[in-house]
Design a protein around this motif. Structure first.
Motif: not given
Length: 398
Positions: A142-171
């Motif tokens: 809901t947040l990305v648009s044609d203005r979005t140039r970069l999507v920034w992720l961590e794997t896992p996140t610092n410091p809560t160790l949440k795991v982001v589905d990298l393939r889904a986020a990349a799509k």
């Protein structure tokens, strides 16, 4: 497939990026402690400065020791090329300043390392870049648009160790025309290779696991040959956060044992997390290797093992401080990825500048403690943590 690409990770960790020195036959990569290089004639100098010909002319931009480190990282990440920086934040800043301009937007799935989030929110915002924070991949849509140039992720996140589905986020990112940057500091290429899951650039604070011995500050970014060339030409040249040859030498030495160290880190962290399950002093325990972790299944798909970080919530800052002050083997210090175990209180150190509202939203509570589990004997580490938990006052936040 090249010979190097067909080799295993441990072989490439030892051999990729260098061989015997062609002049002296030196087995270790020499430290080229020189600021400048003679380039022979004016015509060649012009080509070197324009980036039209590979070669060495000034160590802020190119150095043989640094280049060996870059080539090793490119091999380990499965990338076309890599470019090194003087720190992880130097790498992050170079990425942001190379690929973002006024009017662009950047989105991230939080939390991020406090320095990275500060860069995005506090610095880029001054120059007309809009920053969006998403809780998860669905929110990212809901947040990305044609203005979005970069999507920034961590794997896992610092410091809560949440795991982001990298393939889904990349799509999601690529559907909007955005580049995906993954901070792989916590996982290292031994556990996760984000480019294989759709990332365009993968960065590290090489200070951590890549160096591994707590004696170097460095950063590195890997990706396609074209993207890295752009980053080298603009981000490295104009930001100037260059890596020195001695630091590159230390990183080359550290990387040779990366797979062995990561196996020990992961095994120790798994053992510690399992020993802490259902401990009455804890309000929450975060480790992707536990079946009950909400990101366990995604982590199992993306990671060779589950990493060397364990985070636990003791319910209050009073309890967290009491626990930290009674640890003996976990040195209280920022940073992570050292062979020696380290401990920290993110809300009052690495993430304190984010403010109480952001910290609360991202789950970085006053009682959260981050443990960087080293390679010591696991029985000693478990005994140390359990002993410190016994010293936490019962009334402290529970």
């Amino acid at each position: 497939m090249s010979k190097q690409e067909s080799q295993g990770f441990r072989t490439r960790a030892v051999h990729a990026g260098h061989g015997l020195d062609p002049v002296t036959g030196a087995h270790a990569v020499p430290i080229y402690a020189t600021s400048t290089f003679g380039y022979g004639n004016a015509e060649r100098g012009a080509r070197l400065f324009a980036g039209e010909e590979p070669g060495y002319f000034y160590s802020r931009l190119s150095n043989p020791t640094v280049r060996a480190f870059e080539e090793k990282i490119a091999s380990l990440e499965g990338a076309g090329d890599a470019v090194a920086f003087g720190s992880g934040m130097g790498a992050a800043s170079a990425v942001a300043l190379t690929f973002l301009k006024a009017g662009d937007a950047v989105a991230f799935v939080g939390p991020l390392y406090g320095g990275t989030e500060g860069l995005l929110r506090d610095i880029l915002g001054r120059f007309g870049v809009t920053v969006h924070e998403a809780r998860d991949v669905e929110a990212l849509r809901t947040l990305v648009s044609d203005r979005t140039r970069l999507v920034w992720l961590e794997t896992p996140t610092n410091p809560t160790l949440k795991v982001v589905d990298l393939r889904a986020a990349a799509k999601v990112a690529h559907a909007a025309g955005a580049l995906v940057v993954v901070d792989n500091t916590f996982s290292t290429p031994y556990l996760t290779r984000p480019l294989e899951f759709g990332a365009d650039l993968v960065m590290h604070s090489a200070t951590k696991y890549l160096g591994g011995h707590g004696d170097v500050i460095a950063g590195v970014v890997a990706g396609s040959t074209d993207l890295v060339a752009e980053l080298r030409l603009h981000g490295l040249r104009h930001v100037g956060a260059a890596l020195g040859p001695f630091e590159a030498y230390l990183l080359l030495r550290g990387l040779k044992t990366l797979p062995l160290r990561m196996e020990a880190h992961c095994a120790n962290a798994q053992a510690l997390a399992e020993a802490l399950q259902d401990h009455p002093a804890l309000q929450a325990l975060h480790y992707p290797g536990l079946q009950g972790h909400p990101g366990h299944e995604v982590a199992a798909r993306q990671m060779r093992a589950f990493g060397g970080l364990v985070s636990l919530d003791l319910g209050s800052q009073e309890a967290a401080f009491a626990f930290l002050d009674h640890l003996k083997l976990f040195t209280q210090a920022v940073s992570l990825g050292d062979v020696e175990s380290l401990s920290s209180h993110p809300a009052s150190t690495t993430h304190q500048l984010l403010g109480e509202e952001t910290l609360a939203r991202q789950g970085i509570t006053p009682g959260l403690v981050r443990l960087s589990v080293g390679i010591e004997d696991p029985e000693d580490l478990i005994r140390d943590v359990l002993g410190a938990l016994e010293k936490v006052p019962v009334s402290a936040g529970r």
